[in-house]
Write an enzyme that holds these catalytic residues in place. Structure first.
Site, PDB file in Angstrom:
ATOM      1  N   CYS A  52     -19.118  12.125  82.797  1.00  0.00           N
ATOM      2  CA  CYS A  52     -20.202  12.791  82.518  1.00  0.00           C
ATOM      3  C   CYS A  52     -19.919  14.123  81.685  1.00  0.00           C
ATOM      4  O   CYS A  52     -20.845  14.567  81.006  1.00  0.00           O
ATOM      5  CB  CYS A  52     -21.124  12.949  83.843  1.00  0.00           C
ATOM      6  N   HIS A  93      -3.609  18.945  75.553  1.00  0.00           N
ATOM      7  CA  HIS A  93      -5.071  18.611  75.798  1.00  0.00           C
ATOM      8  C   HIS A  93      -4.907  17.543  77.126  1.00  0.00           C
ATOM      9  O   HIS A  93      -5.735  18.105  78.115  1.00  0.00           O
ATOM     10  CB  HIS A  93      -5.944  18.449  74.872  1.00  0.00           C
TER      11      HIS A  93
END
Lengths: 416, 281
Positions: A52, A93
């Site tokens: 989400c 990342h």
């Protein structure tokens, strides 16, 4: 040109929820989506982390510029927000995402499972292979180190999860526990879900309006009871959650003193989320009863948030250590072919010269022949020792000049 | 050999205590693993020390009993930790173990048992074994009680804290403490019965009115009351933890009485290291 590692996509940091929800992929649709990304020209391997809070594609591609093609394939809504990270930045990342350093709630536990799951799904769909596997081994190891060596994941940071965590501190595992919900509002509903997730077996809902109590009980798979049964239910429950809108406390110290004895001193955890409070604060002074109200829970949540912030630096350091170790290993692996070719060539020359010399030197005994062979090997080793060290160090420092120079200088054959 | 092993075990216990205490401040699974391993190594060395001095025919002599109790406490803690993973209790048990070994360093090696007549009877070894295990169990229960009281204070005080953060749960600590208390009560009952036999054989009396006997009986009576209260009225938590603390202090009083009443008393001569060392020559 060597393949590149890239990350394409967006997270809660770049795009609002309205954009993120457009990108969201269901479990059923995921294989098809993965295959579509994999079909983009120049993409070797990939996996997609779709939660989400993020939609990020991690891929091994022929060259970095392919990232732009992948951005186009995300769709019009995503293009203005999407980022393309390449090389070390993309790897860093991924390490940070898996270690939950890039999450909305830093240190949350779900993301690591989501990353693992995303990779597993890509493997099942056969769009992820050995190169990503090597990266993921380091990424998962780094995330595990962050979780075990820092306090970044310790301590809940939302009111309902703090309540459940503290109840666990008093009672141990909540698996099989009986939870009593007094009040049937939204707070009670949220807490009920949290308690169920923690393993509570029986949920009893009590409310002034029996209809609402039954409605919530149905929603959360519990049973409804009347408010008049409250004293008896307090003797039975392990955790009680109060969120009823009343002007005077529903539970007094006097009443709870009797309950403590009736419970044979079994501990009881009371969470009071209502204002005005449903439980007299002095109840907390009674033995084996623990009362936490909204302010108490918020204070613990704030303390935990502060603790996590304090651990960020340590966690970032671990991630950087692991990333650099992986990059160093990779560079050393890259250096290996040049070194191997150099040594093979030197060894071939030494062997040829040795054979020629030994054929000319007739009458050597076994010991003498062994000495000549050892001398030839020692010359090769000593001559190549320094160049080998220099090459390894140079390539580990991400420089290729010396490797190229060595290849040219010694006329090394091309890699097969 | 035995002396070197005793020193090694003390060193390992101290290092383990250091690991566990550091873990309270700085979370690291490596510290817990190191603490656990060091306690285990210390225990092996400790047991090795007893095995290396088989000619010590009276291990209940003076300080050596404390050494036995320390080893029993470590063994019990490691067993509990194996089952329930309570590293935070290690931060209490390891320092207490070292504290239990200090009297072993101070008591004169020549301190004699009370009943040499029964040296070869089964009663005295049984008495010593029960005393060792019972005291070891109560020592670990005492550590858990302190842990409970500290954790409960932090949970009630709503301030959080390192101890609470490292605690498994108060209920688990209470249950483990309860199990150990029951065992120490059973073992102390055996100690008192066998002690009376020993006393009767030596002097014709079942009891001797001295500090050792008095404190041992008080400790036993308190534990009996505690067991009764738990079973009948369901007492648990803070009040039982406090009673365990008092019970343990009474038991310590009994051992102080034992030392004060030993023929040669307590020596602080630094040369009298551990009785086992002397015995081992």
């Amino acid at each position: 040109m060597a393949p590149a590692f890239i990350c394409v996509g967006l997270s809660h940091k770049q795009a609002p929820i309205a954009v993120r929800e457009q990108l969201s992929v269901t479990a059923e649709a995921l294989p098809e989506r993965l295959r579509a990304f994999s079909a983009v020209s120049g993409v070797h391997e990939l996996f997609l982390v779709s939660t989400c809070n993020r939609f990020e594609l991690f891929a091994i591609v022929e060259r970095g510029e392919i990232g732009a093609d992948l951005v186009q394939s995300l769709g019009a809504a995503a293009i203005p927000h999407a980022l393309v990270r390449q090389g070390d930045e993309a790897l860093r990342h991924l390490f940070r995402v898996a270690a939950s350093l890039d999450s909305m709630v830093v240190g949350e536990a779900q993301i690591l499972g989501q990353v693992k799951d995303a990779w597993a799904r890509a493997q099942e769909t056969q769009v992820s292979g050995a190169q990503i596997e090597r990266v993921m081994a380091r990424v998962l190891g780094s995330a595990k180190r962050v979780r075990t060596e820092t306090a970044i994941a310790r301590g809940a940071v939302s009111i309902s999860s703090v309540a459940v965590e503290l109840a666990g501190k008093a009672l141990g595992q909540l698996r099989g526990a009986t939870a009593l919900l007094v009040g049937a509002g939204e707070m009670a509903q949220l807490a009920a879900r949290e308690l169920q997730a923690a393993g509570a077996k029986e949920l009893i809902v009590v409310n002034r309006s029996p209809a609402r109590a039954e409605e919530l009980a149905r929603e959360v798979g519990g049973v409804a009871a009347s408010l008049t049964e409250l004293p008896a239910l307090l003797e039975k429950a392990d955790v009680c959650l109060f969120s009823a809108a009343v002007q005077t406390p529903l539970v007094t110290r006097e009443q709870m003193a009797r309950v403590v004895k009736a419970r044979r001193y079994r501990p009881l955890f009371l969470v009071d989320l209502s204002l005005p409070r449903n439980v007299e604060s002095s109840v907390n002074e009674l033995e084996n009863l623990y009362v936490y109200d909204l302010d108490d829970l918020e204070a613990v949540a704030a303390q935990n948030r502060e603790l996590r912030e304090g651990e960020l630096e340590k966690a970032e350091k671990i991630v950087e250590e692991e990333l650099q170790a992986m990059l160093r290993d990779r560079r050393e692996r890259n250096a290996a072919p040049v070194v191997a070719r150099l040594r093979a060539q030197a060894q071939a020359i030494a062997d040829a010269e040795l054979a020629r010399t030994l054929s000319q030197l007739q009458g050597l005994n076994e010991k003498q022949e062994k000495s000549v062979r050892a001398m030839a090997q020692a010359i090769v080793n000593k001559l190549l020792h320094s160049p080998t060290q220099q090459l390894r160090a140079e390539v580990a420092g991400d420089k290729q000049d010396l490797a190229r120079a060595a290849a040219a200088l010694f006329e090394l054959p091309e890699e097969p | 050999m035995a002396a070197a092993l005793v020193h090694l075990s003390l060193l390992a216990y101290s290092a383990a205590a250091g690991c566990y205490l550091t873990w309270l401040v700085r979370v690291s699974p490596r510290l817990v693993a190191a603490g656990r391993a060091l306690l285990f190594v210390g225990l092996l060395a400790h047991v090795g020390a007893f095995a290396a001095a088989p000619h010590v025919d009276a291990p209940w002599r003076g300080g050596q009993l404390f050494s036995l109790i320390a080893a029993a406490a470590v063994a019990l803690y490691l067993l509990i930790d194996l089952r329930s993973r309570v590293p935070v209790a290690g931060a209490f048990v390891a320092p207490l173990t070292i504290a239990a070994m200090v009297p072993a360093h101070l008591v004169h090696a020549e301190a004699q048992a009370n009943a040499p007549v029964l040296t070869h009877s089964v009663i005295l070894p049984l008495h010593v074994l029960a005393a060792t295990l019972g005291s070891g169990a109560l020592l670990v229960a005492f550590a858990l009680a302190l842990l409970y009281l500290g954790g409960e204070k932090q949970l009630k005080g709503k301030q959080g804290g390192r101890l609470l953060a490292r605690l498994p749960s108060l209920t688990l600590v209470d249950q483990l403490g309860w199990q150990l208390t029951v065992w120490s009560f059973i073992l102390l009952s055996i100690v008192i019965v066998t002690g009376s036999f020993v006393m009767h054989s030596e002097s014709g009396n079942l009891l001797r009115p001295d500090a050792k006997e008095l404190f041992a009986l008080l400790a036993w009576a308190l534990l009996a009351g505690l067991v009764q209260a738990r079973l009948v009225a369901g007492w648990r938590g803070r009040r039982t933890a406090m009673l365990v603390v008092v019970g343990f202090l009474l038991l310590v009083g009994s051992y102080v009485g034992l030392l004060a009443g030993s023929p040669l008393g307590v020596s602080v001569d630094a040369r009298n290291i551990v009785s086992i060392e002397r015995a081992a020559g």
